[in-house]
Write a protein that holds these residues in place. Structure first.
Motif, PDB file in Angstrom:
ATOM      1  N   ARG A 199      16.326 -50.691 -51.401  1.00  0.00           N
ATOM      2  CA  ARG A 199      17.525 -49.602 -51.575  1.00  0.00           C
ATOM      3  C   ARG A 199      17.237 -48.697 -50.021  1.00  0.00           C
ATOM      4  NH1 ARG A 199      18.480 -48.467 -56.485  1.00  0.00           N
ATOM      5  NH2 ARG A 199      20.353 -47.917 -55.560  1.00  0.00           N
ATOM      6  N   TRP A 200      16.991 -49.369 -49.097  1.00  0.00           N
ATOM      7  CA  TRP A 200      17.054 -48.706 -47.539  1.00  0.00           C
ATOM      8  C   TRP A 200      18.281 -47.962 -47.489  1.00  0.00           C
ATOM      9  CZ3 TRP A 200      20.283 -49.589 -43.975  1.00  0.00           C
ATOM     10  CH2 TRP A 200      21.059 -50.656 -43.978  1.00  0.00           C
ATOM     11  N   ASN A 201      19.348 -48.585 -47.918  1.00  0.00           N
ATOM     12  CA  ASN A 201      20.840 -47.969 -47.446  1.00  0.00           C
ATOM     13  C   ASN A 201      21.222 -46.797 -48.038  1.00  0.00           C
ATOM     14  OD1 ASN A 201      20.950 -49.549 -49.760  1.00  0.00           O
ATOM     15  ND2 ASN A 201      23.081 -50.392 -48.866  1.00  0.00           N
ATOM     16  N   VAL A 202      20.187 -46.324 -49.291  1.00  0.00           N
ATOM     17  CA  VAL A 202      20.923 -45.186 -49.832  1.00  0.00           C
ATOM     18  C   VAL A 202      20.764 -43.962 -49.228  1.00  0.00           C
ATOM     19  CG1 VAL A 202      20.097 -43.747 -51.836  1.00  0.00           C
ATOM     20  CG2 VAL A 202      19.835 -46.147 -52.102  1.00  0.00           C
ATOM     21  N   SER A 203      19.943 -43.742 -48.169  1.00  0.00           N
ATOM     22  CA  SER A 203      19.766 -42.470 -47.426  1.00  0.00           C
ATOM     23  C   SER A 203      19.666 -42.852 -45.929  1.00  0.00           C
ATOM     24  CB  SER A 203      18.854 -41.580 -47.805  1.00  0.00           C
ATOM     25  OG  SER A 203      18.811 -40.383 -46.994  1.00  0.00           O
ATOM     26  N   ASP A 219      27.305 -42.595 -36.420  1.00  0.00           N
ATOM     27  CA  ASP A 219      26.117 -42.700 -35.438  1.00  0.00           C
ATOM     28  C   ASP A 219      25.647 -41.245 -35.474  1.00  0.00           C
ATOM     29  OD1 ASP A 219      26.122 -45.243 -34.833  1.00  0.00           O
ATOM     30  OD2 ASP A 219      26.195 -44.790 -32.855  1.00  0.00           O
ATOM     31  N   GLY A 220      24.201 -41.171 -35.859  1.00  0.00           N
ATOM     32  CA  GLY A 220      23.569 -39.924 -35.460  1.00  0.00           C
ATOM     33  C   GLY A 220      23.555 -38.977 -36.540  1.00  0.00           C
ATOM     34  N   PHE A 221      24.273 -39.098 -37.565  1.00  0.00           N
ATOM     35  CA  PHE A 221      24.379 -38.123 -38.578  1.00  0.00           C
ATOM     36  C   PHE A 221      23.769 -38.405 -39.848  1.00  0.00           C
ATOM     37  CE2 PHE A 221      28.696 -37.445 -36.374  1.00  0.00           C
ATOM     38  CZ  PHE A 221      28.216 -36.463 -35.705  1.00  0.00           C
ATOM     39  N   MET A 222      23.163 -37.415 -40.434  1.00  0.00           N
ATOM     40  CA  MET A 222      22.258 -37.860 -41.735  1.00  0.00           C
ATOM     41  C   MET A 222      23.401 -38.205 -42.832  1.00  0.00           C
ATOM     42  SD  MET A 222      19.462 -38.104 -43.447  1.00  0.00           S
ATOM     43  CE  MET A 222      18.801 -37.730 -45.086  1.00  0.00           C
ATOM     44  N   ARG A 223      23.331 -39.244 -43.648  1.00  0.00           N
ATOM     45  CA  ARG A 223      24.122 -39.443 -44.941  1.00  0.00           C
ATOM     46  C   ARG A 223      23.380 -39.602 -45.995  1.00  0.00           C
ATOM     47  NH1 ARG A 223      23.696 -44.050 -46.212  1.00  0.00           N
ATOM     48  NH2 ARG A 223      25.465 -43.586 -47.882  1.00  0.00           N
ATOM     49  N   GLY A 224      23.982 -39.905 -47.140  1.00  0.00           N
ATOM     50  CA  GLY A 224      23.028 -40.446 -48.223  1.00  0.00           C
ATOM     51  C   GLY A 224      23.380 -40.124 -49.578  1.00  0.00           C
ATOM     52  N   GLU A 225      23.110 -40.742 -50.615  1.00  0.00           N
ATOM     53  CA  GLU A 225      23.407 -40.494 -52.108  1.00  0.00           C
ATOM     54  C   GLU A 225      22.321 -39.773 -52.837  1.00  0.00           C
ATOM     55  OE1 GLU A 225      24.562 -44.283 -53.625  1.00  0.00           O
ATOM     56  OE2 GLU A 225      25.181 -44.932 -51.566  1.00  0.00           O
ATOM     57  N   GLY A 226      22.376 -38.565 -52.465  1.00  0.00           N
ATOM     58  CA  GLY A 226      21.252 -37.795 -53.266  1.00  0.00           C
ATOM     59  C   GLY A 226      20.650 -38.193 -54.502  1.00  0.00           C
ATOM     60  N   ILE A 325      13.134 -47.371 -49.831  1.00  0.00           N
ATOM     61  CA  ILE A 325      12.434 -45.895 -50.650  1.00  0.00           C
ATOM     62  C   ILE A 325      10.792 -46.196 -50.488  1.00  0.00           C
ATOM     63  CG2 ILE A 325      12.299 -44.697 -52.569  1.00  0.00           C
ATOM     64  CD1 ILE A 325      15.291 -45.492 -53.189  1.00  0.00           C
ATOM     65  N   SER A 326      10.369 -45.157 -50.275  1.00  0.00           N
ATOM     66  CA  SER A 326       8.848 -45.080 -50.520  1.00  0.00           C
ATOM     67  C   SER A 326       8.317 -43.958 -51.175  1.00  0.00           C
ATOM     68  CB  SER A 326       8.271 -45.300 -48.774  1.00  0.00           C
ATOM     69  OG  SER A 326       8.536 -43.929 -48.380  1.00  0.00           O
ATOM     70  N   ILE A 327       7.119 -44.316 -51.797  1.00  0.00           N
ATOM     71  CA  ILE A 327       6.426 -43.268 -52.683  1.00  0.00           C
ATOM     72  C   ILE A 327       5.090 -43.161 -52.155  1.00  0.00           C
ATOM     73  CG2 ILE A 327       5.745 -42.488 -54.924  1.00  0.00           C
ATOM     74  CD1 ILE A 327       8.218 -43.872 -55.930  1.00  0.00           C
ATOM     75  N   GLY A 328       4.376 -42.184 -52.112  1.00  0.00           N
ATOM     76  CA  GLY A 328       2.988 -41.936 -51.475  1.00  0.00           C
ATOM     77  C   GLY A 328       2.198 -40.906 -52.595  1.00  0.00           C
TER      78      GLY A 328
END
Length: 336
Positions: A199-203, A219-226, A325-328
């Motif tokens: 799921r790396w491309n979700v955000s 380029d350079g802008f934050m994007r994502g499916e919250g 995606i990662s969880i810690g």
């Protein structure tokens, strides 16, 4: 030998930006589109965000937090054996921003960067603990500086692009630092990390690399499916937290505070409903300070210590949630 949290500090730039100012700037830069008044606040629950001054870099924010921490401890930078800059932001592609931080602090120790989106700082703690336990270093400074305001898309074509860019409007600038050191007393006693990299491309923030780096629109802008990001993260949080508690023989009530990465109030409510963490155990920073990315966890611990919500001998939990995606999940007992 254990690895103890020897101190933590945060730096918040004094300039604050409210939703209204963000909506007005989008409207000025976006011919044909004007955000509905109050839309960002309704979707994020954020009232204000911090903004770094013009020309102020991620390294400057990290240095401000690190210098404050060293001053509070009464230590010189020469007493630090290693500096780890652990942040989603960076000053340069090369060299590691840790070098810039070290130069500004006047340090001559080894340095390197750790980067994993909003979990960068938690992974920096993980790496530092392992290096200290391995006997390579005795005292490590983990620091971060986040300049998320520099990756916000201000010109949007329509509502769909506005929604895709919404994650950027939550971002806030901050710095944080933590000292980890070898100790015969209590310290970090559990750590567990997981990832769903499919799921790396979700955000993402495209650019400065191979993927989509030639798209001037992206380029350079934050994007994502919250919503998708939060749903993906929450599927893994409860099982991972439950497993950590089972392995340590602890319950949620055994912890003074839970420091949880926060991207918006709606997301935090979803976390509360799905994780079983009592609301009164949280240190809520999102409404007044915005999404400070990797600074989130050390900022919360710093505020909890300052307000007396936790102290010597208390157990604290860190829960990191990040794009990728990662969880810690990391547990520590504060030194007495």
């Amino acid at each position: 030998m254990n690895v103890a949290i020897g101190g933590v500090s945060a730096h918040l730039p004094p300039t604050l930006v409210a939703d209204r100012e963000i909506e007005e700037r989008i409207a000025r830069r976006s011919p044909g589109f004007t955000p509905r008044p109050g839309a960002i606040g309704k979707l994020s629950g954020i009232r204000t965000r911090h903004r770094a001054a013009a020309g102020e870099l991620a390294s400057d924010l990290a240095v401000a937090a690190a210098a404050k921490l060293l001053s509070e401890k009464g230590w010189g930078v020469e007493e630090v054996d290693l500096i780890v800059f652990a942040s989603a932001s960076q000053d340069l592609i090369e060299p590691a921003t840790a070098h810039v931080v070290a130069a500004k602090l006047g340090a001559s120790c080894p340095v390197f960067d750790v980067k994993n989106a909003c979990n960068s700082f938690l992974n920096g703690m993980q790496v530092a603990e392992a290096l200290i336990r391995g006997g390579q270093y005795r005292r490590i400074l983990v620091c971060t500086g986040e300049t998320g305001s520099r990756v916000v898309r201000w010109s949007v074509a329509d509502r769909a692009q506005f929604v895709d860019s919404l994650a950027g409007y939550t971002l806030s600038d901050a710095g944080a630092a933590m000292l980890l050191e070898a100790s015969a007393g209590p310290g970090i006693f559990h750590r567990d990390f997981s990832a769903d990299s499919s799921r790396w491309n979700v955000s993402s923030i495209p650019g400065h690399g191979g993927a989509n780096s030639r798209d001037p629109v992206a380029d350079g802008f934050m994007r994502g499916e919250g919503r998708t990001l939060m749903e993906s993260v929450m599927r893994g949080v409860r099982p991972q937290l439950d497993a950590a508690l089972a392995r340590t023989g602890l319950s949620r009530d055994d912890f003074a505070v839970f420091c949880v990465h926060q991207v918006g109030l709606p997301h935090l409510r979803v976390f509360l409903e799905g994780s079983g963490v009592p609301e009164d155990k949280l240190v809520v920073t999102i409404a007044d300070h915005g999404n400070v990315a990797s600074c989130s966890l050390p900022l919360q611990l710093s505020l909890a210590l300052e307000s007396g919500r936790c102290g010597p001998g208390d157990k604290v939990a860190f829960i990191g949630l990040a794009g990728g995606i990662s969880i810690g999940v990391l547990f520590a007992e504060l030194p007495s």
